[in-house]
Design a protein around this motif. Structure first.
Motif, short mmCIF file in Angstrom:
data_model
loop_
_atom_site.label_atom_id
_atom_site.label_comp_id
_atom_site.label_asym_id
_atom_site.label_seq_id
_atom_site.Cartn_x
_atom_site.Cartn_y
_atom_site.Cartn_z
N PRO A 49 -18.20 -67.12 -15.20
CA PRO A 49 -18.90 -65.44 -13.77
C PRO A 49 -17.65 -64.51 -14.34
O PRO A 49 -16.94 -64.23 -13.64
N GLU A 50 -17.08 -64.82 -16.16
CA GLU A 50 -16.50 -63.76 -15.68
C GLU A 50 -17.23 -62.96 -16.28
O GLU A 50 -18.15 -62.16 -17.01
N THR A 51 -16.45 -61.95 -16.91
CA THR A 51 -16.13 -60.30 -17.28
C THR A 51 -15.01 -59.56 -18.03
O THR A 51 -14.33 -59.67 -17.49
N ALA A 52 -15.19 -59.32 -19.01
CA ALA A 52 -13.78 -58.25 -19.83
C ALA A 52 -14.18 -56.70 -19.40
O ALA A 52 -13.17 -56.18 -19.70
N TRP A 53 -15.21 -56.38 -18.19
CA TRP A 53 -15.07 -55.36 -18.35
C TRP A 53 -14.37 -54.77 -16.97
O TRP A 53 -14.04 -54.87 -15.61
N ASP A 54 -13.70 -53.44 -17.05
CA ASP A 54 -12.70 -52.86 -16.16
C ASP A 54 -13.79 -52.08 -15.94
O ASP A 54 -12.84 -50.10 -14.21
N VAL A 55 -14.52 -51.98 -15.48
CA VAL A 55 -15.36 -50.59 -15.13
C VAL A 55 -16.93 -51.55 -14.35
O VAL A 55 -17.33 -52.28 -15.10
N PRO A 56 -18.02 -50.59 -13.73
CA PRO A 56 -18.95 -50.44 -13.29
C PRO A 56 -19.78 -51.19 -14.60
O PRO A 56 -20.09 -50.50 -15.68
N TRP A 57 -20.22 -52.73 -14.35
CA TRP A 57 -21.13 -52.75 -15.60
C TRP A 57 -22.39 -53.02 -15.89
O TRP A 57 -22.35 -54.09 -14.35
N VAL A 58 -23.78 -52.76 -16.05
CA VAL A 58 -25.22 -53.65 -15.94
C VAL A 58 -25.71 -53.90 -17.36
O VAL A 58 -25.26 -53.73 -18.60
N HIS A 59 -25.87 -55.51 -17.00
CA HIS A 59 -27.01 -55.40 -18.30
C HIS A 59 -27.99 -55.18 -17.74
O HIS A 59 -29.28 -55.42 -16.84
N SER A 60 -28.95 -54.41 -19.18
CA SER A 60 -30.49 -54.44 -18.91
C SER A 60 -31.04 -55.81 -19.77
O SER A 60 -30.24 -56.61 -21.01
N LEU A 61 -32.19 -55.82 -20.21
CA LEU A 61 -33.00 -55.44 -21.33
C LEU A 61 -32.70 -56.06 -22.63
O LEU A 61 -31.92 -54.95 -22.47
N PHE A 62 -32.90 -56.30 -23.63
CA PHE A 62 -32.38 -56.08 -25.34
C PHE A 62 -33.43 -54.58 -25.67
O PHE A 62 -33.16 -53.76 -26.34
N GLU A 63 -34.64 -54.28 -24.62
CA GLU A 63 -35.50 -53.45 -24.43
C GLU A 63 -35.21 -52.27 -23.93
O GLU A 63 -35.87 -50.71 -24.13
N ASN A 64 -34.06 -51.78 -23.00
CA ASN A 64 -34.88 -51.02 -22.13
C ASN A 64 -33.05 -50.51 -21.70
O ASN A 64 -32.98 -49.30 -20.39
N ALA A 65 -32.11 -50.74 -22.17
CA ALA A 65 -30.52 -50.17 -22.10
C ALA A 65 -30.83 -48.50 -21.23
O ALA A 65 -30.20 -48.28 -20.44
N ALA A 66 -31.76 -47.37 -22.34
CA ALA A 66 -31.74 -46.40 -21.92
C ALA A 66 -32.30 -46.03 -21.27
O ALA A 66 -32.32 -45.10 -20.09
N ALA A 67 -33.46 -47.13 -20.73
CA ALA A 67 -34.34 -46.17 -19.26
C ALA A 67 -33.44 -46.90 -17.85
O ALA A 67 -33.12 -45.99 -17.40
N VAL A 68 -32.85 -47.80 -18.25
CA VAL A 68 -31.69 -48.42 -17.02
C VAL A 68 -30.36 -46.78 -17.25
O VAL A 68 -30.78 -47.16 -15.72
#
Length: 291
Positions: A49-68
């Motif tokens: 349950p950890e994160t190193a991000w100090d900004v809002p962060w969204v995990h997308s699928l391998f193929e659709n980051a730009a769509a997200v």
């Protein structure tokens, strides 16, 4: 300047992805939302349950980051909150040049106001150092191994910046983690320009390339100083700025010798001719970009 990528992540010592993400965030600033597809950067910064991000962060699928990213941008506009908030997509070369090409093309063709940063370590490092469209000529990977019948990857590196410029992107730039100020400045510029902008960051991987963990920045600088990785900016399809090398240009051998993935070229019969072909690639960059 505050670092928006917290220490304590699980990246390798000398991790190129950690450096690239840190510099990109320094350029974008605190008011940004990051979309990050599957890959080394995602895996090592967000083990539940950890994160190193100090900004809002969204995990997308391998193929659709730009769509997200495009969806996030559209949602912000619908809510009236897009004015200052930057949408920053960060993906590796596999998620960018190969698997995610269609969604990136779509997002740029539709003109979404986002910045896409490709962190290019030139192979699928997270899944075992397989060849990608960004793997350079003659590099040995687990799916393009050097051996009796092969010198390694037989295909040239895909020119993704040119592809994105051809989409009508108002701003496209190459950079390198070996030049932090350059990367920070270019990401800052890209995020302030309205429309889809693209940054391609060269990022040497200690694990996949085979060099000591203390040499990441040194290897990155060597790629630039040989002409194999030119640093330039493009605005509306035209090259507007180039980092000149002048008389400081180094032979490609200096760069290749630093990495295990090219070590076979110095041992195999015919290796000298193959190194000459790689030198020709650098020489062409030097000529084309006026380095």
């Amino acid at each position: 300047m505050k670092s928006l990528l917290a220490p304590g992540h699980r990246g390798c010592a000398g991790c190129c992805d950690a450096m690239a993400a840190k510099f990109a965030l320094m350029g974008a600033g605190e008011d940004c939302i990051v979309i990050n597809p599957t890959g080394c950067l995602e895996v090592m910064t967000t083990p539940f349950p950890e994160t190193a991000w100090d900004v809002p962060w969204v995990h997308s699928l391998f193929e659709n980051a730009a769509a997200v990213g495009a969806g996030v941008e559209a949602a912000l506009k619908a809510l009236g909150k897009k004015e200052n908030t930057k949408v920053l997509v960060m993906g590796g070369d596999g998620a960018t040049l190969d698997i995610g090409m269609r969604s990136i093309s779509g997002a740029f063709e539709r003109g979404h106001d986002l910045t896409y940063v490709c962190i290019d370590n030139e192979a699928y490092m997270n899944t075992g150092v397989q060849r990608s469209g960004a793997t350079p000529y003659n590099a040995s990977t687990t799916t393009s191994p050097s051996g009796k019948v092969s010198f390694g990857n037989p295909r040239p590196k895909k020119n993704m910046p040119a592809i994105m410029a051809a989409h009508g992107a108002p701003y496209v730039a190459t950079t390198s983690i070996g030049f932090p100020k350059d990367m920070i400045k270019k990401v800052a510029k890209a995020t302030e320009i309205e429309g889809p902008t693209y940054i391609h960051a060269h990022a040497p991987c200690t694990t996949g390339w085979g060099f000591d963990t203390s040499k990441t920045v040194e290897v990155a600088k060597a790629a630039v100083n040989t002409g194999l990785w030119p640093l330039y900016e493009m605005e509306d399809g035209e090259v507007t700025k180039v980092r000149k090398l002048g008389k400081n240009i180094k032979p490609v051998e200096d760069y290749l010798k630093m990495q295990r993935r090219f070590s076979h070229l110095f041992k195999m019969e015919g290796g000298e001719e193959e190194i000459a072909k790689i030198q020709a690639i650098a020489d062409k960059n030097i000529e084309v970009y006026g380095l």
